[in-house]
Design a protein around this motif. Sequence first.
Motif, mmCIF file in Angstrom:
data_model
loop_
_atom_site.group_PDB
_atom_site.id
_atom_site.type_symbol
_atom_site.label_atom_id
_atom_site.label_comp_id
_atom_site.label_asym_id
_atom_site.label_seq_id
_atom_site.Cartn_x
_atom_site.Cartn_y
_atom_site.Cartn_z
ATOM 1 N N ARG A 59 -4.365 -40.806 4.199
ATOM 2 C CA ARG A 59 -4.287 -39.394 4.590
ATOM 3 C C ARG A 59 -5.484 -38.585 4.103
ATOM 4 N NH1 ARG A 59 1.985 -37.554 3.515
ATOM 5 N NH2 ARG A 59 2.967 -39.285 4.638
ATOM 6 N N THR A 81 -4.982 -28.717 4.524
ATOM 7 C CA THR A 81 -4.271 -29.443 5.579
ATOM 8 C C THR A 81 -2.919 -29.910 5.080
ATOM 9 O OG1 THR A 81 -6.330 -30.163 6.612
ATOM 10 C CG2 THR A 81 -4.366 -31.462 7.093
ATOM 11 N N SER A 82 -2.885 -30.437 3.870
ATOM 12 C CA SER A 82 -1.625 -30.899 3.284
ATOM 13 C C SER A 82 -0.650 -29.736 3.116
ATOM 14 C CB SER A 82 -1.892 -31.564 1.931
ATOM 15 O OG SER A 82 -0.707 -32.042 1.362
ATOM 16 N N GLU A 85 0.785 -28.869 6.499
ATOM 17 C CA GLU A 85 1.782 -29.860 6.913
ATOM 18 C C GLU A 85 3.110 -29.646 6.194
ATOM 19 O OE1 GLU A 85 -0.071 -33.634 6.175
ATOM 20 O OE2 GLU A 85 -1.407 -33.457 7.902
ATOM 21 N N GLU A 88 4.829 -26.619 7.647
ATOM 22 C CA GLU A 88 5.422 -26.953 8.948
ATOM 23 C C GLU A 88 6.748 -27.688 8.766
ATOM 24 O OE1 GLU A 88 4.597 -26.387 12.221
ATOM 25 O OE2 GLU A 88 3.021 -25.034 11.523
ATOM 26 N N ASN A 89 6.785 -28.628 7.827
ATOM 27 C CA ASN A 89 8.029 -29.369 7.566
ATOM 28 C C ASN A 89 9.130 -28.438 7.080
ATOM 29 O OD1 ASN A 89 6.922 -31.819 8.347
ATOM 30 N ND2 ASN A 89 6.313 -32.364 6.273
#
Length: 121
Positions: A59, A81-82, A85, A88-89
């Motif tokens: 990743r 970015t992490s 993400e 979003e989760n």
Amino acid sequence: MRYENDRPIYLQVIEDISRRLIQGELALGEKLPSVREMAVQYQINPNTASRVYKEMESRGLCYTKRGMGTFITEDSGMIKTSQSEMAENCLDTFLQGMQAIGIDLDEMIQLLRERYAKEEL
């Protein structure tokens, strides 16, 4: 750390490390514990700890220097970015839960505002 039974342990460990990185507990370029040390720290099998590092490396969250160990990425963009993400989760879980109990968007926004106001105290 308490593990959820419905999700692979290695993913939960990655999320914990990512969270610690986003919150500044781990610094860019910081050396991570060895696979054995991580296995002890998280009370997991060394093979699981190895899988954590392999997945994090794929990743772009860490890199390995032969003979020196594994290090957190120095790319701050990967951290952002992490974070995106993970956000979003969280949103997906929240939205699915609210929709399942029949809460529409306006009600969600109102509930969020009220809860946020309580948390700011």
